[in-house]
Design a protein around this motif. Structure first.
Motif, PDB file in Angstrom:
ATOM      1  N   LEU A 150      10.116  -7.065 -20.308  1.00 27.88           N
ATOM      2  CA  LEU A 150       9.910  -8.318 -19.104  1.00 27.88           C
ATOM      3  C   LEU A 150       8.983  -8.600 -18.501  1.00 27.88           C
ATOM      4  O   LEU A 150       8.229  -8.855 -18.347  1.00 27.88           O
ATOM      5  N   ALA A 151       8.578  -6.646 -19.042  1.00 28.92           N
ATOM      6  CA  ALA A 151       6.736  -6.197 -18.766  1.00 28.92           C
ATOM      7  C   ALA A 151       5.736  -6.924 -19.050  1.00 28.92           C
ATOM      8  O   ALA A 151       4.937  -7.258 -18.927  1.00 28.92           O
ATOM      9  N   PHE A 152       5.916  -7.497 -20.162  1.00 30.21           N
ATOM     10  CA  PHE A 152       4.923  -7.609 -21.485  1.00 30.21           C
ATOM     11  C   PHE A 152       4.136  -9.549 -20.228  1.00 30.21           C
ATOM     12  O   PHE A 152       4.649  -9.855 -20.701  1.00 30.21           O
ATOM     13  N   ASP A 153       3.306  -9.445 -20.274  1.00 24.60           N
ATOM     14  CA  ASP A 153       2.089 -10.753 -19.963  1.00 24.60           C
ATOM     15  C   ASP A 153       2.297 -11.884 -21.173  1.00 24.60           C
ATOM     16  O   ASP A 153       0.712 -11.541 -21.702  1.00 24.60           O
ATOM     17  N   HIS A 154       3.415 -12.491 -21.829  1.00 20.98           N
ATOM     18  CA  HIS A 154       3.197 -12.868 -23.548  1.00 20.98           C
ATOM     19  C   HIS A 154       1.586 -13.807 -23.133  1.00 20.98           C
ATOM     20  O   HIS A 154       2.556 -14.872 -21.827  1.00 20.98           O
ATOM     21  N   GLY A 155       1.397 -14.342 -24.129  1.00 19.52           N
ATOM     22  CA  GLY A 155      -0.444 -15.474 -23.777  1.00 19.52           C
ATOM     23  C   GLY A 155      -1.012 -15.409 -23.043  1.00 19.52           C
ATOM     24  O   GLY A 155      -1.961 -16.275 -22.912  1.00 19.52           O
ATOM     25  N   LYS A 156      -1.062 -14.224 -22.172  1.00 14.93           N
ATOM     26  CA  LYS A 156      -2.171 -13.459 -21.897  1.00 14.93           C
ATOM     27  C   LYS A 156      -3.490 -14.046 -22.518  1.00 14.93           C
ATOM     28  O   LYS A 156      -4.514 -14.078 -22.659  1.00 14.93           O
ATOM     29  N   ALA A 157      -3.287 -12.831 -23.725  1.00 12.82           N
ATOM     30  CA  ALA A 157      -4.273 -12.174 -24.585  1.00 12.82           C
ATOM     31  C   ALA A 157      -4.967 -13.297 -25.062  1.00 12.82           C
ATOM     32  O   ALA A 157      -6.379 -14.202 -25.572  1.00 12.82           O
ATOM     33  N   ASN A 158      -4.312 -14.779 -25.808  1.00 12.95           N
ATOM     34  CA  ASN A 158      -4.837 -15.848 -26.403  1.00 12.95           C
ATOM     35  C   ASN A 158      -4.560 -17.103 -24.998  1.00 12.95           C
ATOM     36  O   ASN A 158      -4.518 -17.476 -26.043  1.00 12.95           O
ATOM     37  N   HIS A 159      -4.515 -16.839 -23.735  1.00  8.57           N
ATOM     38  CA  HIS A 159      -4.184 -17.853 -23.164  1.00  8.57           C
ATOM     39  C   HIS A 159      -4.020 -18.639 -23.666  1.00  8.57           C
ATOM     40  O   HIS A 159      -4.430 -19.548 -23.319  1.00  8.57           O
ATOM     41  N   GLU A 160      -2.425 -18.652 -23.808  1.00 11.42           N
ATOM     42  CA  GLU A 160      -1.256 -19.495 -23.864  1.00 11.42           C
ATOM     43  C   GLU A 160      -0.687 -19.706 -22.363  1.00 11.42           C
ATOM     44  O   GLU A 160       0.549 -19.263 -22.126  1.00 11.42           O
ATOM     45  N   TRP A 161      -1.186 -21.141 -21.666  1.00 10.39           N
ATOM     46  CA  TRP A 161      -0.807 -21.188 -20.472  1.00 10.39           C
ATOM     47  C   TRP A 161       0.598 -21.826 -20.324  1.00 10.39           C
ATOM     48  O   TRP A 161       1.099 -21.564 -19.434  1.00 10.39           O
ATOM     49  N   GLY A 162       1.471 -22.329 -21.593  1.00 12.43           N
ATOM     50  CA  GLY A 162       2.961 -22.609 -21.359  1.00 12.43           C
ATOM     51  C   GLY A 162       4.123 -21.545 -21.180  1.00 12.43           C
ATOM     52  O   GLY A 162       4.333 -21.803 -20.406  1.00 12.43           O
ATOM     53  N   TYR A 163       3.103 -20.556 -21.780  1.00  9.32           N
ATOM     54  CA  TYR A 163       3.795 -18.754 -20.761  1.00  9.32           C
ATOM     55  C   TYR A 163       3.757 -18.622 -19.829  1.00  9.32           C
ATOM     56  O   TYR A 163       4.311 -17.888 -19.029  1.00  9.32           O
ATOM     57  N   PHE A 164       2.138 -18.951 -19.016  1.00  3.76           N
ATOM     58  CA  PHE A 164       2.349 -18.332 -17.728  1.00  3.76           C
ATOM     59  C   PHE A 164       3.349 -18.364 -16.936  1.00  3.76           C
ATOM     60  O   PHE A 164       3.902 -17.385 -15.732  1.00  3.76           O
ATOM     61  N   ASN A 165       3.990 -19.525 -16.704  1.00  6.50           N
ATOM     62  CA  ASN A 165       4.830 -19.828 -15.541  1.00  6.50           C
ATOM     63  C   ASN A 165       6.542 -19.628 -15.940  1.00  6.50           C
ATOM     64  O   ASN A 165       7.635 -20.313 -14.848  1.00  6.50           O
ATOM     65  N   ILE A 166       6.781 -18.850 -17.154  1.00 13.69           N
ATOM     66  CA  ILE A 166       7.957 -18.879 -16.813  1.00 13.69           C
ATOM     67  C   ILE A 166       8.972 -17.567 -16.538  1.00 13.69           C
ATOM     68  O   ILE A 166       8.607 -16.727 -16.328  1.00 13.69           O
ATOM     69  N   PRO A 167       9.949 -18.210 -16.137  1.00 16.98           N
ATOM     70  CA  PRO A 167      10.887 -17.267 -15.403  1.00 16.98           C
ATOM     71  C   PRO A 167      11.587 -16.222 -16.651  1.00 16.98           C
ATOM     72  O   PRO A 167      12.208 -16.382 -17.853  1.00 16.98           O
ATOM     73  N   ARG A 168      11.406 -14.969 -16.046  1.00 14.32           N
ATOM     74  CA  ARG A 168      11.478 -14.104 -17.297  1.00 14.32           C
ATOM     75  C   ARG A 168      12.929 -13.168 -17.314  1.00 14.32           C
ATOM     76  O   ARG A 168      13.571 -12.922 -16.767  1.00 14.32           O
ATOM     77  N   THR A 169      13.612 -13.506 -18.326  1.00 16.00           N
ATOM     78  CA  THR A 169      15.066 -13.217 -19.000  1.00 16.00           C
ATOM     79  C   THR A 169      15.273 -12.517 -20.395  1.00 16.00           C
ATOM     80  O   THR A 169      14.422 -13.133 -21.220  1.00 16.00           O
ATOM     81  N   LEU A 170      16.174 -11.901 -20.032  1.00 12.11           N
ATOM     82  CA  LEU A 170      16.551 -11.244 -21.180  1.00 12.11           C
ATOM     83  C   LEU A 170      17.844 -11.645 -22.083  1.00 12.11           C
ATOM     84  O   LEU A 170      18.967 -12.279 -21.023  1.00 12.11           O
TER      85      LEU A 170
END
Length: 329
Positions: A150-170
């Motif tokens: 949940l803490a990992f900001d996926h998409g940030k390193a490669n600027h994958e915009w589609g991941y930026f605003n996903i409400p995080r859930t397990l």
């Protein structure tokens, strides 16, 4: 033809306009130095994405320019399931049996989850899957892993915009397993309703194989000259028996996008939905064709069909850029 040769054959006024746009977008890209360094390191090329011509440049353009709201839905593993189920209700899909945005809830899982095969994932991540073939075990360690997911900001390193605003859930979903054979994955590259590449993957991490296919002029599946990057080819493995159905499903799911990768699982009897991949391999095609404007993948991707080039609401800067880009393409 090399990129340099390509530009030498362009009219001088057109080249000047492209250079101006290149400088403008290079300055934009430099506001994200990490993404800039990563692109240079992986592709060994400058980010000429103001007027994208290569497959890799078009992925970069998608990340920084083409912000289709559907990309957030498709990058969210849970939202994507609903999106696909509405369009392909006949396609089998792993059932979600539990979900929460609080890793502490993992300490109070229902009893049935300790007995059934499950896959544990985050809806906003990639590659962070825990497999439990005999049911969940060691929930304390799982709670720690869930917190990291949940803490990992996926998409940030490669600027994958589609991941930026996903409400995080397990979440846990039922584990898809092979029926008398190993489970394999079929990744189908669509461009509108055209299919230009198919990658078939199977095996374990220590014996991973990957076969690359394409469609010939008659629509038949044939080996691709460009091998898959994820594993060694296995000539003994043929395309799944339902490959024609897989291609038809991929065309239907990808038809409204300028480019999409549709991932399906093959259990030996049936096809299962995997995911819709907006940024293939984080947006880097590491084979030579990724940097060639004349490659099949580069030519197949027509960004004139993208969300940015068709949307009605644009600010002044976007309108000017789109008009300039349209005049060049």
């Amino acid at each position: 033809m090399l990129v340099g040769d390509f530009y030498m054959h362009m009219p001088a006024s057109k080249r000047l306009l492209e250079i101006i746009l290149f400088v403008y977008h290079l300055l934009l890209f430099l506001t994200k130095p990490g993404a800039f360094r990563r692109y240079l390191k992986i592709t060994k090329t400058l980010p000429f994405f103001a007027v994208p011509k290569t497959y890799n440049e078009k992925y970069l353009w998608r990340k920084f320019v083409d912000h289709d709201p559907r990309f957030t839905i498709l990058s969210d593993k849970l939202a994507c399931k609903s999106w696909v189920a509405k369009r392909a209700p006949e396609l089998r899909m792993a059932n979600v049996v539990w979900q929460s945005d609080n890793p502490d809830d993992l300490l109070a899982l229902p009893d049935f989850m300790f007995k059934m095969p499950l896959a544990f994932k985050s809806n906003h991540g990639q590659g962070d899957v825990c497999i439990f073939e005999n049911g969940v075990s060691d929930v304390k360690s799982l709670r720690e892993a869930g917190g990291r997911m949940l803490a990992f900001d996926h998409g940030k390193a490669n600027h994958e915009w589609g991941y930026f605003n996903i409400p995080r859930t397990l979440f846990f979903e039922e584990l898809i397993m092979g029926q008398g054979c190993e489970l394999s994955e079929v990744k189908i590259y669509t461009f509108g309703q055209d299919v230009k590449r198919i990658v078939h993957i199977g095996g374990r991490s220590d014996s991973l194989w990957a076969n690359a296919w394409e469609l010939d002029s008659e629509g038949l599946v044939v080996p691709s000259a460009e091998k898959a990057a994820l594993g060694k080819p296995n000539e003994d493995i043929k395309p799944p028996a339902l490959i024609d159905k897989a291609i038809a499903l991929a065309k239907m799911l990808g038809r409204d996008f300028d480019h999409m990768r549709v991932d399906l699982y093959w259990d030996g009897r049936e096809l299962w939905f995997g995911e819709m991949t907006v940024y293939n391999q984080a947006g880097y095609h590491k084979q030579p064709s990724g940097n060639s404007p004349d490659s099949e993948l580069s030519r197949a991707w027509d960004i004139r069909s993208s969300h940015f080039m068709r949307k009605a609401a644009l600010n002044c800067r976007e309108k000017i850029y789109r008009n300039l880009l349209s005049s060049i393409m």
